[in-house]
Scaffold this motif. Structure first.
Motif, PDB file in Angstrom:
ATOM      1  N   SER A 134     -81.199 -68.081  34.616  1.00 37.96           N
ATOM      2  CA  SER A 134     -81.507 -66.894  35.409  1.00 37.96           C
ATOM      3  C   SER A 134     -80.458 -65.828  35.144  1.00 37.96           C
ATOM      4  O   SER A 134     -79.298 -66.149  34.889  1.00 37.96           O
ATOM      5  CB  SER A 134     -81.522 -67.244  36.904  1.00 37.96           C
ATOM      6  OG  SER A 134     -81.896 -66.117  37.684  1.00 37.96           O
ATOM      7  N   ILE A 168     -79.263 -61.566  36.323  1.00 38.63           N
ATOM      8  CA  ILE A 168     -79.436 -60.467  37.270  1.00 38.63           C
ATOM      9  C   ILE A 168     -78.594 -59.281  36.833  1.00 38.63           C
ATOM     10  O   ILE A 168     -77.459 -59.440  36.376  1.00 38.63           O
ATOM     11  CB  ILE A 168     -79.054 -60.915  38.704  1.00 38.63           C
ATOM     12  CG1 ILE A 168     -79.423 -59.833  39.724  1.00 38.63           C
ATOM     13  CG2 ILE A 168     -77.586 -61.287  38.801  1.00 38.63           C
ATOM     14  CD1 ILE A 168     -79.375 -60.335  41.172  1.00 38.63           C
ATOM     15  N   ALA A 218     -80.288 -55.015  40.555  1.00 41.84           N
ATOM     16  CA  ALA A 218     -80.706 -56.338  41.036  1.00 41.84           C
ATOM     17  C   ALA A 218     -81.958 -56.854  40.344  1.00 41.84           C
ATOM     18  O   ALA A 218     -82.618 -57.751  40.861  1.00 41.84           O
ATOM     19  CB  ALA A 218     -80.904 -56.348  42.541  1.00 41.84           C
ATOM     20  N   SER A 219     -82.304 -56.304  39.197  1.00 37.58           N
ATOM     21  CA  SER A 219     -83.439 -56.837  38.444  1.00 37.58           C
ATOM     22  C   SER A 219     -83.114 -58.260  38.006  1.00 37.58           C
ATOM     23  O   SER A 219     -82.014 -58.544  37.535  1.00 37.58           O
ATOM     24  CB  SER A 219     -83.701 -55.951  37.230  1.00 37.58           C
ATOM     25  OG  SER A 219     -84.719 -56.485  36.422  1.00 37.58           O
ATOM     26  N   THR A 220     -84.091 -59.160  38.155  1.00 40.40           N
ATOM     27  CA  THR A 220     -83.831 -60.564  37.883  1.00 40.40           C
ATOM     28  C   THR A 220     -84.767 -61.133  36.830  1.00 40.40           C
ATOM     29  O   THR A 220     -85.850 -60.594  36.558  1.00 40.40           O
ATOM     30  CB  THR A 220     -83.975 -61.415  39.155  1.00 40.40           C
ATOM     31  OG1 THR A 220     -85.308 -61.261  39.673  1.00 40.40           O
ATOM     32  CG2 THR A 220     -82.974 -61.004  40.217  1.00 40.40           C
ATOM     33  N   SER A 228     -78.807 -64.291  43.317  1.00 40.46           N
ATOM     34  CA  SER A 228     -78.513 -63.144  44.175  1.00 40.46           C
ATOM     35  C   SER A 228     -77.142 -62.602  43.806  1.00 40.46           C
ATOM     36  O   SER A 228     -76.334 -63.291  43.177  1.00 40.46           O
ATOM     37  CB  SER A 228     -78.553 -63.544  45.648  1.00 40.46           C
ATOM     38  OG  SER A 228     -77.591 -64.548  45.926  1.00 40.46           O
ATOM     39  N   ARG A 229     -76.890 -61.356  44.231  1.00 37.07           N
ATOM     40  CA  ARG A 229     -75.626 -60.728  43.873  1.00 37.07           C
ATOM     41  C   ARG A 229     -74.967 -60.113  45.089  1.00 37.07           C
ATOM     42  O   ARG A 229     -75.628 -59.749  46.052  1.00 37.07           O
ATOM     43  CB  ARG A 229     -75.861 -59.650  42.816  1.00 37.07           C
ATOM     44  CG  ARG A 229     -76.333 -58.309  43.383  1.00 37.07           C
ATOM     45  CD  ARG A 229     -76.876 -57.397  42.359  1.00 37.07           C
ATOM     46  NE  ARG A 229     -76.932 -55.987  42.717  1.00 37.07           N
ATOM     47  CZ  ARG A 229     -77.671 -55.430  43.666  1.00 37.07           C
ATOM     48  NH1 ARG A 229     -78.410 -56.189  44.442  1.00 37.07           N
ATOM     49  NH2 ARG A 229     -77.659 -54.128  43.875  1.00 37.07           N
ATOM     50  N   VAL A 276     -72.082 -63.439  41.819  1.00 41.70           N
ATOM     51  CA  VAL A 276     -73.477 -63.841  41.715  1.00 41.70           C
ATOM     52  C   VAL A 276     -73.580 -65.301  42.157  1.00 41.70           C
ATOM     53  O   VAL A 276     -72.740 -66.123  41.783  1.00 41.70           O
ATOM     54  CB  VAL A 276     -73.991 -63.685  40.272  1.00 41.70           C
ATOM     55  CG1 VAL A 276     -75.293 -64.438  40.074  1.00 41.70           C
ATOM     56  CG2 VAL A 276     -74.204 -62.225  39.938  1.00 41.70           C
TER      57      VAL A 276
END
Length: 123
Positions: free
Chosen positions: A49, A51, A56-58, A71-72, A79
């Protein structure tokens, strides 16, 4: 340049959960992305994964979609990777990596790597 340090690996039973964290330091003012990659013995390193810290594009690899959440925290340059419903095939060394700019979530694209943290899923 960026430096990254991972934490949070360990041993967990199938169906269990773990949370990995990665802290970035250095020149974090520019636009950068953080990613998680893993490598099992005898296998190539694969993207788990990624980010983008700015928007915050994942991205999630197919093997972890619906089970892992990235998540960040931009204030802490951190992260987190929440891993649920872990299975033995999730076993491996998990690496955090960083890169400046917009790139694909691919190990070949990332420039700054941590030492890795072991995740073992076993009964």
């Amino acid at each position: 340049q960026l430096q990254v340090v991972e934490s949070g690996g360990g041993l967990v039973q199938p169906g269990g959960s773990l949370r990995l964290s990665c802290v970035a330091s250095g020149n974090t003012r520019d636009y950068y992305a953080l990613g998680w990659f893993r490598q099992a013995p005898g296998k190539a390193r694969e993207a788990v994964s990624c980010i983008r810290m700015g928007d915050a594009s994942t991205y999630y690899g197919d093997a972890v979609k619906g089970r892992f959440t990235i998540s960040r925290d931009t204030a802490k340059n951190t992260v987190n990777l929440q891993m649920n419903s872990l299975q033995p095939e999730d076993t491996g060394v998990y690496y955090c990596a960083a890169v400046y700019g917009h790139v694909y979530c691919s190990a070949d694209e990332y420039d700054y790597w941590g030492q890795g943290t072991q995740v073992t899923v076993s009964s």
